[in-house]
Design a protein around this motif. Sequence first.
Motif, PDB file in Angstrom:
ATOM      1  N   TYR A  25       0.833  -1.207   0.000  1.00 30.51           N
ATOM      2  CA  TYR A  25       0.000   0.000   0.000  1.00 30.51           C
ATOM      3  C   TYR A  25       0.863   1.250   0.000  1.00 30.51           C
ATOM      4  N   GLU A  26       1.988   1.224   0.702  1.00 29.75           N
ATOM      5  CA  GLU A  26       2.905   2.361   0.696  1.00 29.75           C
ATOM      6  C   GLU A  26       3.446   2.615  -0.715  1.00 29.75           C
ATOM      7  N   GLU A  50       1.878   1.892  -3.484  1.00 30.63           N
ATOM      8  CA  GLU A  50       0.771   2.432  -4.267  1.00 30.63           C
ATOM      9  C   GLU A  50       0.571   3.917  -3.999  1.00 30.63           C
ATOM     10  N   ARG A  51       0.648   4.298  -2.744  1.00 26.85           N
ATOM     11  CA  ARG A  51       0.486   5.721  -2.415  1.00 26.85           C
ATOM     12  C   ARG A  51       1.637   6.554  -2.954  1.00 26.85           C
ATOM     13  N   GLU A  80       1.259   9.537  -5.650  1.00 27.44           N
ATOM     14  CA  GLU A  80       1.763  10.880  -5.373  1.00 27.44           C
ATOM     15  C   GLU A  80       2.635  11.384  -6.519  1.00 27.44           C
ATOM     16  N   ARG A  83      -3.986  -1.860  -1.000  1.00 25.83           N
ATOM     17  CA  ARG A  83      -5.188  -1.287  -0.381  1.00 25.83           C
ATOM     18  C   ARG A  83      -6.283  -2.332  -0.220  1.00 25.83           C
TER      19      ARG A  83
END
Length: 374
Positions: free
Chosen positions: A218-219, A221-222, A226, A305
């Motif tokens: 998930y990190e 993906e974020r 960004e 996610r």
Amino acid sequence: MNLEPIFEQVLAGDPVGAAYRLEQTLGPHAPGRDFYEAGSQALARRDELGEEALRFARLVFASAVERDPAMGEAQHDLATTMRELGMAQDAIPHYVKALELMPGDLDSIVGLGAAQCDAGLMEEGIATLRKACEMHPDSGHAFANLGVALEKGHRDEEACAAYAKAIVRFDAVMMDASDEDAAADAGARRRWSRIQLAQILERLERWPQAVVEFRRLYEEERALAEVDSEEELDPNAEPDEPDEDDEEDDEDEGADDHADPEADAHPDADADAFAKRYFEDEADAHADADEEEGDEYDDDEDAGRLGLERLFTQLVKHARYDLAYLVLDDLGGELADSRTRATYAIYDAGDGFPQILMETWDDGVRQRFDPARG
């Protein structure tokens, strides 16, 4: 030689006719290398030519090895196209021949192990892939394929170890890569291996480790989101001047804004009032989206996610509220879940002891879970 007329025939859905045309054009005395190059070019244009390119390549690779049985790369590529076409058993002898011609070749030994597994020879395939890992201990590719075989053989604990080793090796490749393409390829392979590992850990109910792996996904993906967002911004664009009417509207809406549950919390907050405000507005908004989305647990782009969302449900079910709280916090402090038909949010009345507040969609029953439990 101009291969365009032949590729046009492949594109038209006639790979057999195209292969025959190539043979007639090259003649009976053409070297195997000419056929091999034609097959390689077809595979390089597979996106354009479609899956018929694979069938054409198999036929011309077969012609290549018939004319030059000692061409190791042609033996390997023939075996690989066969395996992709579901001919795993037929591919095995060509992988074996490729290894005779190119002893220790990583792609050939991994391909042989994969073909053996595909053909139902699981123990032979796993043994071959273990040998690949021993011969190429720095290869993430070998360990990832071993993980696939072990998982297929219902040996999840061993598969976990193989995927974990693959991730470490792909990490090393990313750090040492001399060009962006190599780093990107290693990154994609590492992500795929991590997805497999995370899913097995959840299946084994090894909750803490599963949380760690899904969180890392998930990190990523974020971070990618960004970067994409920054690239879309126009660096020369002037920031919008706030309109006076908009400012007044914002002030009016600010009193009722509850997008972030923790932002509302204060020492005098009433839990029931908060729940009524938050859940009635948010549950319906998220419910339809969740039901339309369905269970896309294996979606690569959102695997982290979606994995955390699914994991959260499992953690609540197993009363692991300590880990569930951490996951919910990672997800922004709120989650409307179509699986349990409930909405969850982090609530802190200001006493320093935040809780998970849940409200079911069907009967509106509210419940609080203490993260200190579990």
